[in-house]
Design a protein around this motif. Sequence first.
Motif, PDB file in Angstrom:
ATOM      1  N   SER A 181       0.830  -1.197   0.000  1.00  0.00           N
ATOM      2  CA  SER A 181       0.000   0.000   0.000  1.00  0.00           C
ATOM      3  C   SER A 181       0.864   1.246   0.000  1.00  0.00           C
ATOM      4  O   SER A 181       1.927   1.274   0.617  1.00  0.00           O
ATOM      5  CB  SER A 181      -0.925   0.011   1.231  1.00  0.00           C
ATOM      6  OG  SER A 181      -1.726   1.186   1.253  1.00  0.00           O
ATOM      7  N   ARG A 183       0.127   3.871   1.433  1.00  0.00           N
ATOM      8  CA  ARG A 183      -0.066   4.624   2.682  1.00  0.00           C
ATOM      9  C   ARG A 183      -0.689   3.724   3.747  1.00  0.00           C
ATOM     10  O   ARG A 183      -1.171   2.630   3.455  1.00  0.00           O
ATOM     11  CB  ARG A 183      -0.972   5.831   2.441  1.00  0.00           C
ATOM     12  CG  ARG A 183      -2.350   5.470   1.932  1.00  0.00           C
ATOM     13  CD  ARG A 183      -3.127   6.688   1.503  1.00  0.00           C
ATOM     14  NE  ARG A 183      -2.491   7.338   0.383  1.00  0.00           N
ATOM     15  CZ  ARG A 183      -2.680   6.975  -0.901  1.00  0.00           C
ATOM     16  NH1 ARG A 183      -3.465   5.950  -1.180  1.00  0.00           N
ATOM     17  NH2 ARG A 183      -2.093   7.613  -1.860  1.00  0.00           N
ATOM     18  N   ASP A 184      -0.687   4.229   4.983  1.00  0.00           N
ATOM     19  CA  ASP A 184      -1.378   3.524   6.056  1.00  0.00           C
ATOM     20  C   ASP A 184      -2.882   3.516   5.791  1.00  0.00           C
ATOM     21  O   ASP A 184      -3.420   4.422   5.127  1.00  0.00           O
ATOM     22  CB  ASP A 184      -1.125   4.218   7.397  1.00  0.00           C
ATOM     23  CG  ASP A 184       0.301   4.013   7.892  1.00  0.00           C
ATOM     24  OD1 ASP A 184       0.983   3.106   7.383  1.00  0.00           O
ATOM     25  OD2 ASP A 184       0.728   4.755   8.787  1.00  0.00           O
ATOM     26  N   ASP A 185      -3.551   2.520   6.307  1.00  0.00           N
ATOM     27  CA  ASP A 185      -4.996   2.430   6.134  1.00  0.00           C
ATOM     28  C   ASP A 185      -5.558   1.663   7.330  1.00  0.00           C
ATOM     29  O   ASP A 185      -5.622   0.444   7.333  1.00  0.00           O
ATOM     30  CB  ASP A 185      -5.332   1.722   4.817  1.00  0.00           C
ATOM     31  CG  ASP A 185      -6.806   1.811   4.455  1.00  0.00           C
ATOM     32  OD1 ASP A 185      -7.646   1.840   5.374  1.00  0.00           O
ATOM     33  OD2 ASP A 185      -7.118   1.829   3.250  1.00  0.00           O
ATOM     34  N   ARG A 203       6.291  -0.896   7.884  1.00  0.00           N
ATOM     35  CA  ARG A 203       6.449   0.357   7.143  1.00  0.00           C
ATOM     36  C   ARG A 203       7.868   0.437   6.613  1.00  0.00           C
ATOM     37  O   ARG A 203       8.833   0.278   7.369  1.00  0.00           O
ATOM     38  CB  ARG A 203       6.103   1.548   8.035  1.00  0.00           C
ATOM     39  CG  ARG A 203       4.621   1.562   8.426  1.00  0.00           C
ATOM     40  CD  ARG A 203       4.282   2.629   9.436  1.00  0.00           C
ATOM     41  NE  ARG A 203       2.845   2.622   9.731  1.00  0.00           N
ATOM     42  CZ  ARG A 203       2.281   1.819  10.622  1.00  0.00           C
ATOM     43  NH1 ARG A 203       3.025   0.964  11.308  1.00  0.00           N
ATOM     44  NH2 ARG A 203       0.973   1.865  10.825  1.00  0.00           N
ATOM     45  N   HIS A 214       7.411   6.816   2.112  1.00  0.00           N
ATOM     46  CA  HIS A 214       7.041   5.724   3.016  1.00  0.00           C
ATOM     47  C   HIS A 214       5.914   4.900   2.416  1.00  0.00           C
ATOM     48  O   HIS A 214       4.917   5.444   1.930  1.00  0.00           O
ATOM     49  CB  HIS A 214       6.601   6.285   4.374  1.00  0.00           C
ATOM     50  CG  HIS A 214       7.710   6.896   5.161  1.00  0.00           C
ATOM     51  ND1 HIS A 214       8.100   8.217   5.001  1.00  0.00           N
ATOM     52  CD2 HIS A 214       8.529   6.377   6.115  1.00  0.00           C
ATOM     53  CE1 HIS A 214       9.104   8.480   5.828  1.00  0.00           C
ATOM     54  NE2 HIS A 214       9.376   7.388   6.507  1.00  0.00           N
ATOM     55  N   HIS A 215       6.057   3.590   2.460  1.00  0.00           N
ATOM     56  CA  HIS A 215       5.026   2.673   2.009  1.00  0.00           C
ATOM     57  C   HIS A 215       4.680   1.713   3.146  1.00  0.00           C
ATOM     58  O   HIS A 215       5.449   1.558   4.096  1.00  0.00           O
ATOM     59  CB  HIS A 215       5.505   1.880   0.784  1.00  0.00           C
ATOM     60  CG  HIS A 215       5.758   2.733  -0.420  1.00  0.00           C
ATOM     61  ND1 HIS A 215       6.694   2.424  -1.381  1.00  0.00           N
ATOM     62  CD2 HIS A 215       5.211   3.914  -0.809  1.00  0.00           C
ATOM     63  CE1 HIS A 215       6.706   3.356  -2.313  1.00  0.00           C
ATOM     64  NE2 HIS A 215       5.814   4.264  -1.986  1.00  0.00           N
ATOM     65  N   THR A 216       3.528   1.079   3.029  1.00  0.00           N
ATOM     66  CA  THR A 216       3.034   0.180   4.068  1.00  0.00           C
ATOM     67  C   THR A 216       2.819  -1.210   3.484  1.00  0.00           C
ATOM     68  O   THR A 216       2.325  -1.346   2.365  1.00  0.00           O
ATOM     69  CB  THR A 216       1.703   0.704   4.647  1.00  0.00           C
ATOM     70  OG1 THR A 216       1.928   2.000   5.227  1.00  0.00           O
ATOM     71  CG2 THR A 216       1.162  -0.229   5.710  1.00  0.00           C
TER      72      THR A 216
END
Length: 225
Positions: A181, A183-185, A203, A214-216
């Motif tokens: 992802s 981003r955070d979710d 992360r 930044h990726h998640t």
Amino acid sequence: MQPLELLGETTTPDGADMKLTRRTNEYILLANGKSLMSSRMHGSEEALAVFACSRLRPVGPPCVLVGGLGMGFTLRAALDLLPRDAMVVVAELVPAVVEWNRGPLGPLAGHPLKDKRVRVEVGDVAVTLRSVRGRFDAVLLDVDNSPAAFTTPENSTLYDDRGLAAVHAALKSGGVLAVWSARDDRKFEQRLRYGGFAVEVERVRGRLKKGGPHHTIFLAHKRGD
């Protein structure tokens, strides 16, 4: 800045305009004119495979599903970790992406599609997931800008309650779902737990130790029966 060189163009089954471009030594995939991925930044795509495959505890030859081929970096990272008797199914919706990986994109990740462990299914990964039960030790999803759709709203259905139920059913007991992802979710994290998964969240940076956005990565473990 050097202009983009157009190497290929296609329309996805959902009607989005997708282009493969190159600027000097950088390859860029564009979706409706927006950058979808670049060959200069693929550390988090590799981490998706590393996190998932390092957690595998298969009984017998492992079977892994990769949803979304991209530029082949996730597939390459998985192959580098998996044993010789593994099977890796790659589900890619866009036929041109497969052809580009057999052509100009192939050298970027060391031609992973040439590996005898790989079987390509051109089509929707959701169809692949709904067609089997208890088949996969790991499912790696990097579809669109998951879980929030980037190119096609229909892609979000892969991550809704019904989509996650299909993943849960397709995994073996103790199997791992890994989702990339941008981003955070928190809502998606909660949805995973409601769907019967034990959840970890990692992360990472787009270029890992070299920085980048930044990726998640969501890691969801199917609890043992």
